[in-house]
Motif scaffolding. Structure first.
Motif, PDB file in Angstrom:
ATOM      1  N   ARG A 325     -12.289  -4.283   0.236  1.00 56.00           N
ATOM      2  CA  ARG A 325     -11.579  -5.404  -0.286  1.00 56.00           C
ATOM      3  C   ARG A 325     -10.704  -4.570  -1.327  1.00 56.00           C
ATOM      4  NH1 ARG A 325     -11.885  -8.814  -4.402  1.00 56.00           N
ATOM      5  NH2 ARG A 325     -11.043 -10.814  -4.122  1.00 56.00           N
ATOM      6  N   THR A 326     -11.594  -3.939  -2.199  1.00 55.14           N
ATOM      7  CA  THR A 326     -10.754  -3.433  -3.320  1.00 55.14           C
ATOM      8  C   THR A 326      -9.728  -2.156  -2.930  1.00 55.14           C
ATOM      9  OG1 THR A 326     -13.052  -3.670  -4.713  1.00 55.14           O
ATOM     10  CG2 THR A 326     -11.260  -2.205  -5.665  1.00 55.14           C
ATOM     11  N   GLY A 327     -10.027  -1.512  -1.942  1.00 59.98           N
ATOM     12  CA  GLY A 327      -9.001  -0.701  -1.493  1.00 59.98           C
ATOM     13  C   GLY A 327      -7.822  -1.300  -1.103  1.00 59.98           C
ATOM     14  N   PHE A 328      -8.110  -2.434  -0.247  1.00 57.71           N
ATOM     15  CA  PHE A 328      -7.128  -3.115   0.454  1.00 57.71           C
ATOM     16  C   PHE A 328      -6.212  -3.693  -0.692  1.00 57.71           C
ATOM     17  CE2 PHE A 328      -5.049  -7.017   2.187  1.00 57.71           C
ATOM     18  CZ  PHE A 328      -4.588  -6.344   3.492  1.00 57.71           C
ATOM     19  N   LEU A 329      -6.841  -4.318  -1.458  1.00 55.26           N
ATOM     20  CA  LEU A 329      -5.875  -5.061  -2.608  1.00 55.26           C
ATOM     21  C   LEU A 329      -5.015  -3.944  -3.448  1.00 55.26           C
ATOM     22  CD1 LEU A 329      -8.395  -7.801  -3.666  1.00 55.26           C
ATOM     23  CD2 LEU A 329      -6.302  -8.102  -2.135  1.00 55.26           C
ATOM     24  N   ALA A 330      -5.685  -3.048  -3.744  1.00 58.93           N
ATOM     25  CA  ALA A 330      -5.023  -1.915  -4.574  1.00 58.93           C
ATOM     26  C   ALA A 330      -3.937  -1.133  -3.836  1.00 58.93           C
ATOM     27  CB  ALA A 330      -6.085  -0.718  -5.201  1.00 58.93           C
TER      28      ALA A 330
END
Length: 558
Positions: A325-330
């Motif tokens: 999730r963090t990788g996707f949003l960043a």
């Protein structure tokens, strides 16, 4: 003549703001991003459209000030502790994305039939993401301080440094001097070292005391912040970096002070107003006549930027132990190219390295990716929920970095009571509530009070509690009480309105001087009214009566 020119410029800027306001109202009613509306306005009023505005120099100056203020605010939010936390992942994702986009972009552009030099220029241009647009979108969503927001800002800074290096390298190639690359590299290292030394001296020995003196006047603090941000932006450009880098360093130099939140809150409205001119200027500068037959190559390259750049960021962050999730949003934040991409290719034309077709291709890719990535970032959370089942490959079985963050932050006590105004009554109230075991956070606009209390165990912030933007910087989630001891009726009116706008679910108490003021506060919506003078008199009277009764009883028994 000067007066006429000034009048014409004022009339044009007024017309521009009216058009932007109408376009913005239409965009809001259609639930579309404002910045897209502003870029469209820029295209419409610029040379490619109806050519309604000729005051391009004035608009450009306002746009540059807006960019400086924006990057200054970004620097304010990035203190030293956060730099240490996000430094490795920001560097890895920034450099990884740059290498991936240049190599594969170069091969794709070659396959599309372009020449070697043109392919190299456009491939490098595809690596630059728009810091201004991304920061504006994340700020509007309140995600600048989120983990993915901090990481995104980190690798955008890496990209900004790469912009400077690429422009300096290409400029040196244009001179034809063999030793120029080494001279440029040595000069750059020297300037970076000098900038680091200057920042250290200012942050350690100059700015803390200077800000403490200036903060006695909120108005002067705002003027100083703008002057500091724009001044270092100009200095940064003069020494060979960029205005953006200088403005960011100006904000970063104040990020560890107690005044950063109130400065950031005060600059929010000014930033949004000035950025209007940046987006309009960006639209007006887009050369629509050079698009020609570049539509299909632009579509392929846009798909590469929109899909490939987020994927490589997700892959790197997943490998480093972050959640998908963090990788996707960043990763979504690099799904577009920057206004500097167009400037970079235009520089190549001026140096005779590439033709005008490269500028048309880059411009069209910029239009497509900026537009689509804006929607992707705005609707990032629904988009993630849709794609989450497919993204498991980008997450380790145990995302240890975020697990470590959770273990660290879970032990931090969340404030339960907010006390605004730390005068004699407010400070006494805050201390008594703290002694009773409640987690209290205090706010005061007097820098001397904040500095004195910072040395105690009381959690205290510098700022205006009735400033709506400042409230966003406070840990409002989990608060059970918000208590205002502000004496001004207007300040409490603004505070009550701001809390209502933010749907504050806790209890609210406001101190009143007398019954008349209490009645006014009640009409404004204050549910609990505190009367310190009346309560003090009642308490004193009760104590005196108790003493009188005890002594009367003692006399009667004797």
């Amino acid at each position: 003549m000067g007066g006429v020119a000034m009048t014409d410029a004022f009339a044009e800027l007024s017309l521009l703001m009216v058009i932007a306001a109408v376009a913005g109202a239409i965009a809001v009613s259609l639930k579309q991003p404002l910045l897209i509306a502003y870029i469209v306005v820029g295209i419409a009023v610029g040379p490619a459209g109806f050519a309604l505005v000729s005051s391009h120099d004035q608009i450009e100056v306002l746009a540059q000030v807006g960019v400086a203020v924006l990057l200054f605010v970004v620097g304010l939010k990035l203190d030293l502790t956060r730099v240490r936390d996000i430094g490795p992942v920001a560097l890895a994702t920034g450099l990884g994305q740059l290498a991936f986009t240049i190599v594969f972009g170069f091969l794709i552009i070659l396959a599309l039939g372009k020449g070697l030099v043109e392919s190299l220029y456009v491939a490098v241009a595809l690596t630059f993401s728009s810091t201004i647009i991304i920061v504006k979108l994340l700020s509007d969503k309140g995600e600048l301080d989120a983990l993915h927001g901090r990481i995104a800002i980190g690798f955008l800074i890496v990209q900004d440094i790469a912009v400077v290096l690429a422009m300096m390298a290409m400029s040196s190639l244009g001179t034809g001097a063999d030793a120029s690359a080494w001279i440029v590299a040595i000069a750059l290292v020297g300037r970076i070292a000098a900038a680091a030394l200057l920042m250290f001296v200012l942050m350690r020995y100059v700015l803390p005391d200077l800000l403490h003196r200036i903060a006695r006047s909120q108005e002067l603090l705002l003027i100083f912040a703008i002057a500091w941000g724009t001044g270092l932006a100009a200095l940064g450009e003069w020494v060979g970096f960029s205005k953006e880098a200088g403005a960011f360093l100006a904000g970063f130099s104040l990020a560890s002070t107690a005044y950063r939140e109130v400065i950031s809150a005060r600059l929010t409205g000014i930033r949004d107003f000035l950025l209007l001119f940046f987006f309009i200027h960006l639209g007006a500068e887009l050369d629509m006549t050079t698009l020609g037959a570049e539509v299909w190559p632009a579509i392929w390259l846009s798909l590469f930027v929109l899909i490939g750049n987020p994927l490589i960021v997700m892959a790197i962050m997943g490998g480093m132990g972050y959640r998908k999730r963090t990788g996707f949003l960043a990763g979504l934040t690099v799904a577009q190219i920057s206004e500097f991409s167009i400037v970079f290719v235009a520089m190549g034309i001026s140096l005779g390295h590439v033709g005008v077709e490269a500028l048309g291709l880059t411009t069209l890719v910029g239009l497509i990716t900026i537009t689509l990535s804006t929607y992707m970032i705005l609707y990032s959370h629904p988009l993630y929920r849709t794609l989450a089942p497919l993204l498991g490959v980008f997450e380790r079985r145990r995302p240890y970095r975020e697990l470590g963050d959770e273990d660290t932050t879970s032990d931090e006590a969340q404030p339960e009571v907010l006390v605004i105004g730390l005068g004699r009554y407010g400070l006494r109230l805050a201390r008594r509530l703290s002694d009773e075991g409640l987690q209290v956070i205090g706010v005061d606009s007097d820098p001397d009070v904040v500095r004195r209390l910072a040395e105690t165990d009381l959690n205290v912030r510098f700022g205006d509690g009735h400033d709506a933007a400042f409230l966003d910087s406070l840990p409002m989630d989990g608060l059970r009480w918000a208590i205002s001891t502000l004496p001004e009726l207007d300040s409490n009116r603004v505070l009550l309105y701001a809390l209502a706008e933010r749907r504050f679910s806790g209890e609210i108490a406001v101190v009143a001087r007398d019954d008349a003021q209490g009645a006014q506060l009640w009409q404004m919506g204050a549910p609990v009214i505190l009367y310190p003078f009346r309560d003090a008199v009642d308490f004193a009277a009760d104590n005196i009566m108790a003493i009188i009764r005890r002594r009367s009883e003692a006399d009667a028994t004797s």
